[in-house]
Design a protein around this motif. Sequence first.
Motif, short mmCIF file in Angstrom:
data_model
loop_
_atom_site.label_atom_id
_atom_site.label_comp_id
_atom_site.label_asym_id
_atom_site.label_seq_id
_atom_site.Cartn_x
_atom_site.Cartn_y
_atom_site.Cartn_z
N UNK A 1 0.86 -1.18 0.00
CA UNK A 1 0.00 0.00 0.00
C UNK A 1 0.89 1.23 0.00
N UNK A 2 0.76 2.04 -1.04
CA UNK A 2 1.48 3.30 -1.10
C UNK A 2 0.53 4.44 -0.83
N UNK A 3 0.96 5.45 -0.10
CA UNK A 3 0.02 6.52 0.26
C UNK A 3 0.76 7.83 0.50
N UNK A 4 -0.01 8.90 0.55
CA UNK A 4 0.49 10.20 1.00
C UNK A 4 -0.71 10.98 1.52
N UNK A 5 -0.48 11.81 2.52
CA UNK A 5 -1.54 12.65 3.04
C UNK A 5 -1.77 13.82 2.09
N UNK A 6 -3.02 14.19 1.91
CA UNK A 6 -3.36 15.33 1.05
C UNK A 6 -3.16 16.61 1.85
N UNK A 7 -2.30 17.47 1.36
CA UNK A 7 -2.02 18.70 2.08
C UNK A 7 -2.92 19.85 1.58
N UNK A 8 -2.84 20.97 2.27
CA UNK A 8 -3.56 22.19 1.90
C UNK A 8 -5.07 21.99 1.87
N UNK A 9 -5.59 21.26 2.85
CA UNK A 9 -7.03 21.05 2.95
C UNK A 9 -7.48 21.32 4.38
N UNK A 10 -8.76 21.60 4.55
CA UNK A 10 -9.31 21.83 5.88
C UNK A 10 -9.71 20.51 6.54
N UNK A 11 -10.09 19.53 5.72
CA UNK A 11 -10.50 18.23 6.24
C UNK A 11 -9.50 17.18 5.77
N UNK A 12 -8.88 16.47 6.70
CA UNK A 12 -7.80 15.55 6.38
C UNK A 12 -8.25 14.44 5.43
N UNK A 13 -7.47 14.24 4.37
CA UNK A 13 -7.70 13.17 3.40
C UNK A 13 -6.38 12.44 3.15
N UNK A 14 -6.51 11.22 2.66
CA UNK A 14 -5.34 10.42 2.30
C UNK A 14 -5.55 9.90 0.88
#
Length: 302
Positions: free
Chosen positions: A226-239
């Motif tokens: 599983x490869x992932x990264x956190x989505x930056x520059x957002x108000x609600x955390x996403x991956x």
Amino acid sequence: ATASAFAPSSSFVTRSSNVNVGAKNSRNVVSGGGGRSSLELRMGLDIVTYLRTEFISAALVTNQTPKSADVCLQLGTEDGRAVTFIPRTINELMTSSAEADGTLSVATRRQLKQQADGRTGSAKVSYMDQRSDDLKLVKDESVDIVISLQAAAKMMENGQDWKRGVREAARVLKPGGRLLFVEQTTLGGESYLDYVDTLYSMTDEEPEAPKEGEEETERFPIFEEVGYDDVDKVFEAHVAGVALKSMDAGMTPEERMVKQVEDEKERMAELSISAFERGAKKRRKKRKKRTTEEMAEEAQAQ
């Protein structure tokens, strides 16, 4: 399309090794400052989070869909955006609905058709009225790519089980197929990424606990990487991430052992064929050399 193993992009953190193998793993999620924006979109996301996740979704699906992939299925189809996200190499796009009754709305069908008609070489859209947590119209191991783009929260909102949706995605994926996701980091207090990473079964049934004196059966993850990264520059955390289905997903230890034996037999057979071909090639070269030498001797004799 023939199933093959597609490794997650190096631009993600590889969760199995927990090492950042590419881009910086950003956890700088912008604080909402006491509340989300007053401008709410229909799926409940603020405009900043919506636009950012849409950009990430388009890039993820475009860049992480292998050219050999043929069939794509979308969890929670609500509009026609998936038609423009998937590469033109995809031949079929299957749908599913996050609505409680599992039906696609008239507006969704219209948008899908408009996007498909307006894009040259776009995939054929298969309109399927089925819940995203019950892909009853899709056969086991028949799909190359499953995309889940901000679908889990909508499923949960409508009474669907997003975790069962992940299991269904794993069921329909071919061995070596990919689950591409951009989802809220936590849903109902549970981590989306952790659930995908620790999925051991594609069914709703929990494995039986070992009896006294018995050893616990070894379990293997459905998604081997599983490869992932956190989505930056957002108000609600996403991956955002890519989950690669194991070639041995769902097999029992006994079945795995049989497969290993068969794979070893095939490997030895290939080695034998290669050795024979190399020997035959050498023999042809020798015959050709002898023929050339004989022709030279005849020429000298004349």
